[in-house]
Motif scaffolding. Sequence first.
Motif, PDB file in Angstrom:
ATOM      1  N   ALA A   1       0.843  -1.196   0.000  1.00  0.00           N
ATOM      2  CA  ALA A   1       0.000   0.000   0.000  1.00  0.00           C
ATOM      3  C   ALA A   1       0.879   1.247   0.000  1.00  0.00           C
ATOM      4  CB  ALA A   1      -0.932  -0.003   1.212  1.00  0.00           C
ATOM      5  N   ASP A   2       1.940   1.228   0.800  1.00  0.00           N
ATOM      6  CA  ASP A   2       2.873   2.354   0.849  1.00  0.00           C
ATOM      7  C   ASP A   2       3.583   2.546  -0.497  1.00  0.00           C
ATOM      8  OD1 ASP A   2       2.236   2.860   3.477  1.00  0.00           O
ATOM      9  OD2 ASP A   2       3.976   1.803   4.302  1.00  0.00           O
ATOM     10  N   ALA A   3       3.749   1.415  -1.226  1.00  0.00           N
ATOM     11  CA  ALA A   3       4.450   1.472  -2.512  1.00  0.00           C
ATOM     12  C   ALA A   3       3.541   1.921  -3.653  1.00  0.00           C
ATOM     13  CB  ALA A   3       5.052   0.104  -2.837  1.00  0.00           C
ATOM     14  N   GLY A   4       2.223   1.976  -3.395  1.00  0.00           N
ATOM     15  CA  GLY A   4       1.300   2.416  -4.438  1.00  0.00           C
ATOM     16  C   GLY A   4       0.510   1.318  -5.102  1.00  0.00           C
ATOM     17  N   VAL A   5       0.604   0.087  -4.592  1.00  0.00           N
ATOM     18  CA  VAL A   5      -0.167  -1.033  -5.132  1.00  0.00           C
ATOM     19  C   VAL A   5      -1.552  -1.037  -4.482  1.00  0.00           C
ATOM     20  CG1 VAL A   5      -0.278  -3.538  -5.436  1.00  0.00           C
ATOM     21  CG2 VAL A   5       1.947  -2.369  -5.435  1.00  0.00           C
ATOM     22  N   ARG A   6      -2.587  -1.239  -5.273  1.00  0.00           N
ATOM     23  CA  ARG A   6      -3.934  -1.306  -4.712  1.00  0.00           C
ATOM     24  C   ARG A   6      -4.149  -2.670  -4.063  1.00  0.00           C
ATOM     25  NH1 ARG A   6      -9.039  -0.262  -7.531  1.00  0.00           N
ATOM     26  NH2 ARG A   6      -9.719   0.129  -5.399  1.00  0.00           N
ATOM     27  N   VAL A   7      -4.276  -2.676  -2.753  1.00  0.00           N
ATOM     28  CA  VAL A   7      -4.515  -3.876  -1.953  1.00  0.00           C
ATOM     29  C   VAL A   7      -5.546  -3.525  -0.878  1.00  0.00           C
ATOM     30  CG1 VAL A   7      -2.204  -4.859  -2.300  1.00  0.00           C
ATOM     31  CG2 VAL A   7      -2.604  -3.280  -0.393  1.00  0.00           C
TER      32      VAL A   7
ATOM     33  N   MET B   1      -1.426  -3.983 -14.100  1.00  0.00           N
ATOM     34  CA  MET B   1      -0.927  -5.102 -13.300  1.00  0.00           C
ATOM     35  C   MET B   1       0.590  -5.242 -13.434  1.00  0.00           C
ATOM     36  SD  MET B   1      -3.234  -6.427 -11.430  1.00  0.00           S
ATOM     37  CE  MET B   1      -2.154  -7.750 -10.905  1.00  0.00           C
ATOM     38  N   MET B   2       1.128  -5.003 -14.627  1.00  0.00           N
ATOM     39  CA  MET B   2       2.585  -5.050 -14.794  1.00  0.00           C
ATOM     40  C   MET B   2       3.238  -3.942 -13.965  1.00  0.00           C
ATOM     41  SD  MET B   2       3.143  -7.705 -16.637  1.00  0.00           S
ATOM     42  CE  MET B   2       1.707  -8.365 -15.747  1.00  0.00           C
ATOM     43  N   HIS B   3       2.572  -2.789 -13.904  1.00  0.00           N
ATOM     44  CA  HIS B   3       3.074  -1.688 -13.081  1.00  0.00           C
ATOM     45  C   HIS B   3       3.064  -2.095 -11.606  1.00  0.00           C
ATOM     46  CE1 HIS B   3       3.992   2.303 -11.701  1.00  0.00           C
ATOM     47  NE2 HIS B   3       2.810   2.464 -11.123  1.00  0.00           N
ATOM     48  N   TYR B   4       2.005  -2.779 -11.183  1.00  0.00           N
ATOM     49  CA  TYR B   4       1.937  -3.247  -9.798  1.00  0.00           C
ATOM     50  C   TYR B   4       3.043  -4.260  -9.504  1.00  0.00           C
ATOM     51  CZ  TYR B   4      -2.670  -1.079  -9.078  1.00  0.00           C
ATOM     52  OH  TYR B   4      -3.693  -0.186  -8.941  1.00  0.00           O
ATOM     53  N   VAL B   5       3.318  -5.155 -10.458  1.00  0.00           N
ATOM     54  CA  VAL B   5       4.399  -6.133 -10.274  1.00  0.00           C
ATOM     55  C   VAL B   5       5.731  -5.401 -10.089  1.00  0.00           C
ATOM     56  CG1 VAL B   5       5.751  -7.946 -11.404  1.00  0.00           C
ATOM     57  CG2 VAL B   5       3.252  -8.023 -11.495  1.00  0.00           C
ATOM     58  N   VAL B   6       5.932  -4.351 -10.872  1.00  0.00           N
ATOM     59  CA  VAL B   6       7.152  -3.546 -10.753  1.00  0.00           C
ATOM     60  C   VAL B   6       7.217  -2.875  -9.383  1.00  0.00           C
ATOM     61  CG1 VAL B   6       8.329  -1.456 -11.577  1.00  0.00           C
ATOM     62  CG2 VAL B   6       7.459  -3.138 -13.223  1.00  0.00           C
ATOM     63  N   LEU B   7       6.093  -2.288  -8.951  1.00  0.00           N
ATOM     64  CA  LEU B   7       6.063  -1.630  -7.643  1.00  0.00           C
ATOM     65  C   LEU B   7       6.335  -2.634  -6.526  1.00  0.00           C
ATOM     66  CD1 LEU B   7       2.978   0.783  -7.978  1.00  0.00           C
ATOM     67  CD2 LEU B   7       5.409   1.331  -8.208  1.00  0.00           C
TER      68      LEU B   7
ATOM     69  N   GLY C   1     -10.619  -0.503 -11.037  1.00  0.00           N
ATOM     70  CA  GLY C   1      -9.693  -1.433 -11.648  1.00  0.00           C
ATOM     71  C   GLY C   1      -9.293  -2.570 -10.731  1.00  0.00           C
ATOM     72  N   PRO C   2      -8.184  -3.248 -11.040  1.00  0.00           N
ATOM     73  CA  PRO C   2      -7.768  -4.427 -10.274  1.00  0.00           C
ATOM     74  C   PRO C   2      -7.228  -4.096  -8.886  1.00  0.00           C
ATOM     75  CG  PRO C   2      -6.169  -3.913 -11.994  1.00  0.00           C
ATOM     76  CD  PRO C   2      -7.330  -3.003 -12.219  1.00  0.00           C
ATOM     77  N   VAL C   3      -7.514  -5.016  -7.948  1.00  0.00           N
ATOM     78  CA  VAL C   3      -7.018  -4.930  -6.575  1.00  0.00           C
ATOM     79  C   VAL C   3      -6.350  -6.261  -6.252  1.00  0.00           C
ATOM     80  CG1 VAL C   3      -7.611  -4.586  -4.152  1.00  0.00           C
ATOM     81  CG2 VAL C   3      -8.930  -3.399  -5.932  1.00  0.00           C
ATOM     82  N   VAL C   4      -5.097  -6.243  -5.849  1.00  0.00           N
ATOM     83  CA  VAL C   4      -4.333  -7.469  -5.562  1.00  0.00           C
ATOM     84  C   VAL C   4      -4.663  -7.972  -4.165  1.00  0.00           C
ATOM     85  CG1 VAL C   4      -2.021  -8.465  -5.355  1.00  0.00           C
ATOM     86  CG2 VAL C   4      -2.470  -6.697  -7.076  1.00  0.00           C
ATOM     87  N   ILE C   5      -4.966  -9.274  -4.051  1.00  0.00           N
ATOM     88  CA  ILE C   5      -5.294  -9.875  -2.761  1.00  0.00           C
ATOM     89  C   ILE C   5      -4.449 -11.123  -2.527  1.00  0.00           C
ATOM     90  CG2 ILE C   5      -7.655  -8.983  -2.813  1.00  0.00           C
ATOM     91  CD1 ILE C   5      -8.573 -11.839  -3.563  1.00  0.00           C
TER      92      ILE C   5
END
Length: 282
Positions: free
Chosen positions: A102-108, A152-158, A180-184
């Motif tokens: 979450a601190d890194a900017g990934v939606r979780v 999602m590729m951006h989230y993988v990078v983050l 959009g997508p939320v990683v769980i």
Amino acid sequence: MKTPKRIQPLVDDGLVDEVISRLMSGKEADIYVVRCGDRVQCAKVYKEAAKRGFKQAVHYQEGRKVRSTRRARAMEKGSKFGRDQQEKVWQTAEVDALRRLADAGVRVPRPYDMLEGVLLMELITDDAGDVAPRLCDVVLTEEQALEDHALMMHYVVLMLCAGLVHGDLSEFNVLVDAYGPVVIDLPQAVDAAANNHAEAFLLRDVNNMTRYYGQYAPALVGSRYGEEIWALYEAGELHPEASLTGVFEDSGEAANVEDVLAEIKAAFEEEQERQERLNDSD
């Protein structure tokens, strides 16, 4: 509904007022919708190690640091105390990962509290206030698939910039809401620098995502985002705003036969698990 035994301590402590419904049963936890005051949340009840469906869980746990040397020794010896501590490490790993990402900017989902092996966290909902669907249950246009795949590729990078690899990323571990997508599902998240299997896990994560979105956007088929991302990471050139192309050329070095066979086996097992999840969702 009747309060599950594992959630009763949270009710006794006033953290949960009511269990509204059982949302789903996964390979590592049972998920419930609960009411906490005037807020509806998600309660994730972790299953015991013997009942979890993760294969070769030890590979995921490699490199996880334990501050207490006593706990570390007990975990290495496999004593009852050590097994209890291993369970706590497995459970708290998700809380730590959720906060870091979450601190890194990934939606979780936002984590709220952890008690007695139960994680209280944000319930992701759709516009109508209902539980958001999993990616596997959503039909996409080609344009939306391309847009969400890029995100999602951006989230993988983050994640990788934050030092983590999801380790079990697929269309079953992504929710989709209006934004959009939320990683769980992150209890198995691995330390990218300390886990020898991190590269293999990342490649599998990316390939799972690309395969799924590729059903709607054929242009994604054959892309090699995973290899590109990992190469940038190894070269020390990966950063949150890295521009990806999906193009990657092998160095030409001879492949290790044992590694190739291990990857084939892992891919086969992953496909078996994917089919089992599809059958369960039906």
